[in-house]
Design an enzyme around this catalytic site. Sequence first.
Site, PDB file in Angstrom:
ATOM      1  N   ARG A 201      73.644  13.821  48.566  1.00 28.03           N
ATOM      2  CA  ARG A 201      73.927  14.326  50.228  1.00 28.03           C
ATOM      3  C   ARG A 201      72.870  13.412  51.208  1.00 28.03           C
ATOM      4  NH1 ARG A 201      75.009  19.584  53.384  1.00 28.03           N
ATOM      5  NH2 ARG A 201      73.354  20.499  52.391  1.00 28.03           N
TER       6      ARG A 201
ATOM      7  N   ASP B 274      69.255  27.861  54.692  1.00 33.56           N
ATOM      8  CA  ASP B 274      68.774  26.330  54.557  1.00 33.56           C
ATOM      9  C   ASP B 274      68.834  26.087  56.191  1.00 33.56           C
ATOM     10  OD1 ASP B 274      71.544  26.074  55.107  1.00 33.56           O
ATOM     11  OD2 ASP B 274      71.967  24.723  53.723  1.00 33.56           O
TER      12      ASP B 274
END
Length: 526
Positions: free
Chosen positions: A159, A438
Site C-alpha cells: 500500500r 493508525d
Amino acid sequence: MMSGIEIKGELKPGYDSILTEQALVFIAQLHRMYEPTRQSLLRARADRRRWWAEGNALDFAPETSSVRDGDWKIAGTPADLQDRRVEITGPCDRKMVINALNSGAKCFMACLEDATSPTWDNVVDGQINLRDAAAGTISLEDKGKTYRLNEKTAVLICRPRGWHLPEAHLEVDGEEVSGAIFDFALYFFHNARALRAKGSGPYFYLPKMEHYLEARLWNNIFVTAQSILGLPLGTIKSTVLIETLPGAFMADEILYELRDHIVALNCGRWDYIFSYIKSLSHDATKILPDRAAVNMTVPFMAKYAAHVVRTCHRRGAHAMGGMSAFIPVKDDEAKNQAAFAAVKADKEREATLGHDGTWVAHPGLVPVAMEVFDRLMPAANQLSKMPEGTASADDLTTPSEGPKSAAGLAMNVNVAIGYIAAWLRGQGAVPLHNMMEDAATAEISRAQLWQWRHHGVSLDDGTKVTGALINDEIKAQLKVWKDMVGDNFYEAGKYREAATILSDLVMARDLPDFLTTPCYRKFMAG
C-alpha cells in the site's frame, strides 16, 4: 545530482541498492508525466468541498450514469488472489514483514501509508524489506532469535501513500515528488519481475481516492510503468480502499477506470468515518456521536458496506471487509476474551453480508477471523452473493444516533495526542488502550473534536463544547500521558509537540484535510 534528480535524505549503507540510478530515473519519468495531473486533482478536492459547503448535496454523479447502469466486468483476478479470506495489515519493518508473511493469513498488506510514519529511514528501509520479502530472502537476527520465511507465506500486497502526501526527501526539477509515486515506483521497479517469476505479481492497495479521475490517474501510471519495464498490460493488479465518502458514490466508476488493473474494493471503515466528518463538516445536521458508538452496525455504515459488496460482485470483483481495531490483551484474560469475541462478531457480520475476506491487525487474530470465514464461506470467495436493496444518497449520509459524552471527548484528546506523538517519533501503528491505532483512527478523533467545537455541540451532560473546553482537556490529557509514561519519556516523547499540533488542527477555522500533513512538515523541519 543526475538529470534534475536530487536526493535530500541521508544515503545510509544499503540505500543505494534501492535508490539506484535506474530506479530514480523511473520515478522522475512518472513525476514529470503525472505531477501536474496530481496537483489538479488535489485542487479539485478542495473545489468539491467548497461546492458542498455552499449547500450542494453529495450524490451519485449524473455524468457517469452510463457506467453505473452498464453491463461490464473487470478483466479478471490472478489465481493467488482468488482466496483472500483473511488479510493481515501492518507496517514494513523487518520483523513485522516476516511475522505477517508467516502468520497464516492469505495476504499481507504491507503498509507504507497509514501504518507508517514516513520518515526517510522508514520508507527506504521499508522498500529494502519488501524487496527482500518479494525475493524470498528476508531474514532477521534479533536478540538471539532468527526470523525467516516459512515455505508457505501470505501473498504480498503493497500500500503506497495517498495522493496528498509528498516525499520531501526526493526532488525532481526542484519539485518534491509524490509519496504515492515514490512508493509505487520503487516497489514496482525492483519487484515486479521477481514476483511474476514466483507466479504472483506486483499487487497494490490504493488509498484515499475521492473521484474516478484519481483512479484514472493510477491507471495511466500503471500503463506507463508496465510499458517502460516491458511488462504486459494487466500485470499490475490493485485493490482500492473505499475509505472516503465521495469514493463510495463513485465505487462503480473507480472499478471501471481501473478495470484492467483491479481485482477488489475494500471497506476502509476508519478513514471512511473520518471522511464522512470531513466531507460534511459544514453541515450541523451531520454530527456523529462518540467514536466508539460509530460501528459497522449503525445504518449509514451498514448501508455503505452492503453498497460496496453489491458493486463489487456485480462487476466480478472481490469485496474485502475492514479491520476491527481490537488486538489481543496481555495479562487480562477477561479483556482478551472480550476483544476476541468482538472480532469474531465483526467477522461473522462481514462474511454473512457477502464480503470475500477481511482484515486483522495482529497475528494472534488470524485464527479467529479464519475460523469465521472457513465456516461461513467454505468456497474461495462468494462473488455470487448479492446483498438485497440499493444505497441512496440519504442512506450514505444520514448520521447515526448515540452518546456525545465527556468521556468520548476525553478519549478523542488522549488518543490523538498519543498517536501524533508516536507518529512524530517515527511510529505509524500504535497500540493504545488495547486498540490498534493508525493515522485513520487518529483522524476520526481530531476531526470529531473539530466538528463538535465548530458546531457548538452540547454533550449529554449539558456542557457545550468550546475551544476553551477542548484546550483544558488537552492540558488534562497531557498530565495523564506524563503520569503514564514517566517524566523522562514524556520529555523526549514529543507529547507537547503533539498537543500543539492537535490544538492547531481543532481550532482551525476550516477542518484541515489531514493531520499527517502538518506532522510531516514538523519532522522535516526537525
